[in-house]
Scaffold this active site. Sequence first.
Site, PDB file in Angstrom:
ATOM      1  N   ASP A   7       8.828   9.741  46.550  1.00 30.73           N
ATOM      2  CA  ASP A   7       8.449  10.103  45.396  1.00 30.73           C
ATOM      3  C   ASP A   7       7.486   8.841  44.710  1.00 30.73           C
ATOM      4  O   ASP A   7       7.919   7.895  44.697  1.00 30.73           O
ATOM      5  CB  ASP A   7       9.602  10.193  44.169  1.00 30.73           C
ATOM      6  CG  ASP A   7      10.375  11.552  44.813  1.00 30.73           C
ATOM      7  OD1 ASP A   7      10.208  12.283  45.800  1.00 30.73           O
ATOM      8  OD2 ASP A   7      11.592  11.835  44.245  1.00 30.73           O
ATOM      9  N   ASP A 129      14.138  25.232  42.838  1.00 30.38           N
ATOM     10  CA  ASP A 129      15.047  24.329  42.222  1.00 30.38           C
ATOM     11  C   ASP A 129      16.175  24.852  41.607  1.00 30.38           C
ATOM     12  O   ASP A 129      15.753  25.610  40.610  1.00 30.38           O
ATOM     13  CB  ASP A 129      14.848  23.268  41.621  1.00 30.38           C
ATOM     14  CG  ASP A 129      13.490  22.515  42.329  1.00 30.38           C
ATOM     15  OD1 ASP A 129      13.591  22.095  43.436  1.00 30.38           O
ATOM     16  OD2 ASP A 129      12.438  22.186  41.522  1.00 30.38           O
TER      17      ASP A 129
END
Length: 245
Positions: A7, A129
């Site tokens: 990330d 998600d």
Amino acid sequence: MIIPAIDLIDGQVVRLYQGDYAQQTTFNLSPLDQLKSYQQQGASLLHIVDLTGAKEPDRRQTALISELVNNLDTPIQVGGGIRTEAQLSELLEIGVSRVVIGSLAVKEPELVKSWFTKYGSDAICLALDVNINEQGEKIVAVSGWQSGGGKSLESLVEEFKSVGLKHALVTDISRDGTLKGANTELYYEIATLYPEIQWQASGGIATLDDVNAVKQSGATGIIIGKALLINQFTVEEAIACWPNA
């Protein structure tokens, strides 16, 4: 299949706890060196999340991603706040193999379905998600988990099957960045329901036992971020546990 992930915020390698920007750990690592190490250890797909772009679309880290793609041979999957076709096509043009689309698939399904038709189902991975409620319903969250979406995972999958959905990344939000182990029941359930989809598991991986458990669940790949950054195990060890198909 093992999919090592990093990330990025402002060019730095970071991890968030349960997607919370206020709970950020920064690693003193070069993104390119880190990904090169994963590549050398045998990774056949790499995953990058542009967290700056996810929060502020006009500050997307496209130049950095382009540099990473140009210096690596391994296919790269990139996500983080894709909101327009221009952003999608730009990533594909700089050599990204597959673009991850999350919130937009919930908010504007017709738009995203048109991209599947135009770019093909191999170019897009849906990121689902999920928050699992007390009734066991898998509710897909939107906007970097800061707000609920209200659509069930199954209803979204049914909708996108019509345009050939092939790749989907599923994260149990309650596990992400926690090192508490993956929600293997979730992956078993969806892989059984939709065996034709390549399911990528994400969230909570801490040990090689977790990797093995996800392998048994029917998922086709596993995204591993934090566990590799803090040296819980290596990419090489993970691949030995789950060889690339």
